[in-house]
Design an enzyme around this catalytic site. Structure first.
Site, PDB file in Angstrom:
ATOM      1  N   HIS A  96      32.474  82.299  75.177  1.00 37.92           N
ATOM      2  CA  HIS A  96      33.764  82.399  75.859  1.00 37.92           C
ATOM      3  C   HIS A  96      34.609  83.341  74.998  1.00 37.92           C
ATOM      4  O   HIS A  96      34.484  83.309  73.768  1.00 37.92           O
ATOM      5  CB  HIS A  96      34.510  81.071  75.896  1.00 37.92           C
ATOM      6  CG  HIS A  96      33.811  79.938  76.578  1.00 37.92           C
ATOM      7  ND1 HIS A  96      32.912  79.128  75.955  1.00 37.92           N
ATOM      8  CD2 HIS A  96      33.920  79.471  77.840  1.00 37.92           C
ATOM      9  CE1 HIS A  96      32.491  78.206  76.797  1.00 37.92           C
ATOM     10  NE2 HIS A  96      33.069  78.394  77.952  1.00 37.92           N
ATOM     11  N   MET A 104      25.174  86.991  78.175  1.00 35.29           N
ATOM     12  CA  MET A 104      26.180  86.396  79.078  1.00 35.29           C
ATOM     13  C   MET A 104      27.505  86.219  78.352  1.00 35.29           C
ATOM     14  O   MET A 104      27.538  85.938  77.159  1.00 35.29           O
ATOM     15  CB  MET A 104      25.645  85.040  79.574  1.00 35.29           C
ATOM     16  CG  MET A 104      26.573  84.254  80.472  1.00 35.29           C
ATOM     17  SD  MET A 104      27.731  83.176  79.601  1.00 35.29           S
ATOM     18  CE  MET A 104      26.947  81.582  79.799  1.00 35.29           C
ATOM     19  N   GLU A 140      29.358  78.388  88.367  1.00 41.92           N
ATOM     20  CA  GLU A 140      28.823  77.106  87.873  1.00 41.92           C
ATOM     21  C   GLU A 140      29.615  75.944  88.468  1.00 41.92           C
ATOM     22  O   GLU A 140      30.820  75.823  88.251  1.00 41.92           O
ATOM     23  CB  GLU A 140      28.910  77.099  86.344  1.00 41.92           C
ATOM     24  CG  GLU A 140      28.458  75.792  85.725  1.00 41.92           C
ATOM     25  CD  GLU A 140      28.463  75.848  84.200  1.00 41.92           C
ATOM     26  OE1 GLU A 140      28.542  76.951  83.615  1.00 41.92           O
ATOM     27  OE2 GLU A 140      28.388  74.767  83.590  1.00 41.92           O
ATOM     28  N   HIS A 190      25.419  68.672  85.495  1.00 39.52           N
ATOM     29  CA  HIS A 190      26.436  68.622  86.547  1.00 39.52           C
ATOM     30  C   HIS A 190      25.863  68.108  87.869  1.00 39.52           C
ATOM     31  O   HIS A 190      26.493  67.292  88.552  1.00 39.52           O
ATOM     32  CB  HIS A 190      27.061  70.002  86.741  1.00 39.52           C
ATOM     33  CG  HIS A 190      27.760  70.486  85.509  1.00 39.52           C
ATOM     34  ND1 HIS A 190      28.323  71.727  85.407  1.00 39.52           N
ATOM     35  CD2 HIS A 190      27.985  69.878  84.298  1.00 39.52           C
ATOM     36  CE1 HIS A 190      28.873  71.870  84.212  1.00 39.52           C
ATOM     37  NE2 HIS A 190      28.669  70.765  83.516  1.00 39.52           N
ATOM     38  N   ASP A 207      30.284  63.162  81.018  1.00 34.50           N
ATOM     39  CA  ASP A 207      29.572  64.443  80.877  1.00 34.50           C
ATOM     40  C   ASP A 207      28.909  64.505  79.494  1.00 34.50           C
ATOM     41  O   ASP A 207      29.583  64.728  78.485  1.00 34.50           O
ATOM     42  CB  ASP A 207      30.617  65.554  81.038  1.00 34.50           C
ATOM     43  CG  ASP A 207      30.049  66.935  80.853  1.00 34.50           C
ATOM     44  OD1 ASP A 207      28.844  67.114  81.041  1.00 34.50           O
ATOM     45  OD2 ASP A 207      30.838  67.836  80.519  1.00 34.50           O
ATOM     46  N   ASP A 217      26.018  66.307  78.176  1.00 38.45           N
ATOM     47  CA  ASP A 217      25.525  67.549  77.547  1.00 38.45           C
ATOM     48  C   ASP A 217      24.485  67.284  76.457  1.00 38.45           C
ATOM     49  O   ASP A 217      24.533  67.862  75.364  1.00 38.45           O
ATOM     50  CB  ASP A 217      26.688  68.368  76.944  1.00 38.45           C
ATOM     51  CG  ASP A 217      27.564  69.000  78.017  1.00 38.45           C
ATOM     52  OD1 ASP A 217      27.076  69.231  79.133  1.00 38.45           O
ATOM     53  OD2 ASP A 217      28.742  69.276  77.726  1.00 38.45           O
ATOM     54  N   ASP A 244      23.069  74.701  77.418  1.00 35.84           N
ATOM     55  CA  ASP A 244      24.497  74.387  77.363  1.00 35.84           C
ATOM     56  C   ASP A 244      24.622  72.919  76.979  1.00 35.84           C
ATOM     57  O   ASP A 244      24.852  72.051  77.825  1.00 35.84           O
ATOM     58  CB  ASP A 244      25.162  74.662  78.720  1.00 35.84           C
ATOM     59  CG  ASP A 244      26.666  74.510  78.622  1.00 35.84           C
ATOM     60  OD1 ASP A 244      27.179  74.464  77.487  1.00 35.84           O
ATOM     61  OD2 ASP A 244      27.333  74.424  79.660  1.00 35.84           O
TER      62      ASP A 244
HETATM   63  C1  GCO Z   1      31.040  71.960  80.752  1.00 32.58           C
HETATM   64  C2  GCO Z   1      30.502  73.285  81.205  1.00 32.58           C
HETATM   65  C3  GCO Z   1      30.777  74.395  80.261  1.00 32.58           C
HETATM   66  C4  GCO Z   1      30.466  75.757  80.841  1.00 32.58           C
HETATM   67  C5  GCO Z   1      30.919  76.822  79.910  1.00 32.58           C
HETATM   68  C6  GCO Z   1      30.565  78.196  80.376  1.00 32.58           C
HETATM   69  O1  GCO Z   1      30.730  70.994  81.420  1.00 32.58           O
HETATM   70  O2  GCO Z   1      31.761  71.900  79.762  1.00 32.58           O
HETATM   71  O3  GCO Z   1      29.144  73.142  81.412  1.00 32.58           O
HETATM   72  O4  GCO Z   1      30.089  74.194  79.063  1.00 32.58           O
HETATM   73  O5  GCO Z   1      29.116  75.921  81.103  1.00 32.58           O
HETATM   74  O6  GCO Z   1      32.302  76.697  79.781  1.00 32.58           O
HETATM   75  O7  GCO Z   1      31.388  78.572  81.381  1.00 32.58           O
HETATM   76 MN    MN Z   2      27.586  74.603  81.639  1.00 35.04          MN
HETATM   77 MN    MN Z   3      28.525  70.851  81.315  1.00 39.94          MN
END
Ligand code: GCO
Ligand code: MN
Ligand code: MN
Length: 386
Positions: free
Chosen positions: A53, A87, A180, A219, A254, A256, A286
């Site tokens: 970012h 990216m 996304e 997601h 969430d 991750d 991610d």
């Molecule tokens: C989340 C998202 C982010 C995006 C990232 C790229 O749930 O926090 O997945 O990690 O993927 O901001 O745009």
């Molecule tokens: Mn993401």
């Molecule tokens: Mn995410």
């Protein structure tokens, strides 16, 4: 055997291995790493590329001279390691200005600022050769529908993407945009909550050919959906421009998690799908390490993402080469050629043949399909007893 090759295009964001372990209830547990330190860490674990970012690289309040020295140091680390930047994306969610969204904020000044910030971030990504530009609208949504008209939100989001496609073309950037989806968090509801919703929306854009999706395991799982099916729909539409790999238990916050940390079977079918079709875009993780981890744990996490992908890819090859499994699959398709020819695309001949044919529906219904055996064999293959 499970070594990453450049062709796998394994990438991580600066924000992933750089995650310091802050959560809504607790302070950071790890020291921040500088972008060059992260690049070296990623090279050490076998990554091919690094994404960012705008504000992962350049703090939002950096002066022009700070910006220059950060860029120089980052470029140096890329040159030393050979990592690429495929990216880039914009942080349109951290600053309080974006508390009601960026492109869909009710406030026109915020919408304009979001465009300005994104153009600058696209310039930055292009400086490093990025060709995919991700749009994750984390704050594009609402808590109460009393506050925002969702039709207006969609109109503003479309306007912004049309504007930014034009900007990319006018600058001669080679960007493909990847949208996304996420159903919620940090907003109560986020607009366009699934990959399928994004795919429908893309067709309403002025430059829909430039725009695809960036589906994320976590997601779609948060929405209770089958991720591999969402990816298949994106592939079918020619729109799988990027992919966010991680893991998530359904019905939780969430998470991750490290890729394949939770749903071995679902992620096996995902990897099998990507490998079978020869997906050649970046495989982006991610995700971030558990909050229990120190720097060593972060490396274990990153190596684990890569290794789990490669292990599942190897299992997919075994699945495709397994005579018993393939035999069961082939059996499903064995019917008399004349009957098989009745199914297919429209033609006057097929209409006539279908109208004339007598189907034995009881026989069709009585046939056992062997899916129990197939699924059990898949389990045994994944567990390594086959
Ligand atoms: C989340 C998202 C982010 C995006 C990232 C790229 O749930 O926090 O997945 O990690 O993927 O901001 O745009
Ligand atoms: Mn993401
Ligand atoms: Mn995410």
């Amino acid at each position: 055997m499970y070594d990453a090759q450049p062709a796998h295009k394994f990438t991580f964001g600066l924000w992933t291995v750089g995650n310091v372990g802050r959560d809504p209830f607790g302070e950071p547990v790890r020291k921040p790493l500088s972008p060059p330190e992260i690049v070296h860490l990623l090279a050490e674990v076998g990554a091919w590329g690094v994404n960012f970012h705008d504000n992962d690289l350049i703090p939002i309040d950096a002066t022009p001279s700070e910006r220059d020295s950060i860029i120089k140091a980052f470029r140096g680390a890329l040159a030393e390691t050979g990592l690429v930047v495929p990216m880039a994306t914009t942080n349109l969610f951290s600053h309080p200005a974006f508390k009601d969204g960026a492109f869909t904020s009710n406030d026109p000044a915020v919408r304009a600022y979001a465009l300005q910030k994104t153009m600058a971030a696209m310039d930055l990504g292009a400086e490093f050769g990025a060709t995919t530009y991700v749009f994750w609208g984390g704050r594009e949504g609402s808590e109460s529908d009393a506050a925002k008209n969702p039709l207006e939100g969609l109109k503003w989001f479309r306007e912004a993407l049309n504007f930014l496609c034009e900007y990319s073309l006018a600058q001669g950037y080679n960007y493909r945009f990847a949208l996304e989806a996420k159903p919620n968090e940090p907003r109560g509801d986020i607009f366009l909550p699934t990959t399928g919703a994004m795919l429908g929306f893309i067709e309403t854009l002025d430059h829909s050919d430039m725009v695809g999706v960036n589906p994320e395991v976590a997601h779609e799982t948060m929405a209770g959906l089958n991720f591999a099916h969402a990816v298949a729909q994106a592939l079918d539409a020619g729109k799988l421009f990027h992919i966010d790999l991680n893991d998530q238990a359904s019905g939780r916050y969430d998470q991750d998690f490290r890729f394949a940390a939770h749903n071995y079977k679902q992620n096996f079918f995902l990897v099998k799908l990507l490998e079978d079709v020869g997906y050649d875009g970046p495989r982006h993780f991610d995700a971030h390490a558990y909050r229990s981890e120190d720097l060593q744990g972060v490396k274990d996490f990153a190596r684990g993402c890569i290794r789990s992908y490669l292990i599942l890819a190897e299992k997919a090859r075994r699945f495709n080469a397994d005579a018993e499994i393939q035999g069961l699959l082939a059996e499903l398709k064995t019917v008399e050629p004349a009957v098989a020819a009745l199914a297919g695309s429209y033609s006057a001949e097929r209409v006539a043949a279908l109208k004339a044919h007598q189907f034995d529906r009881d026989a069709l219904g009585a046939r056992g399909l062997g899916y129990e055996k197939l699924d059990q064999l898949t389990f045994e293959l994944l567990m390594g007893v086959r």
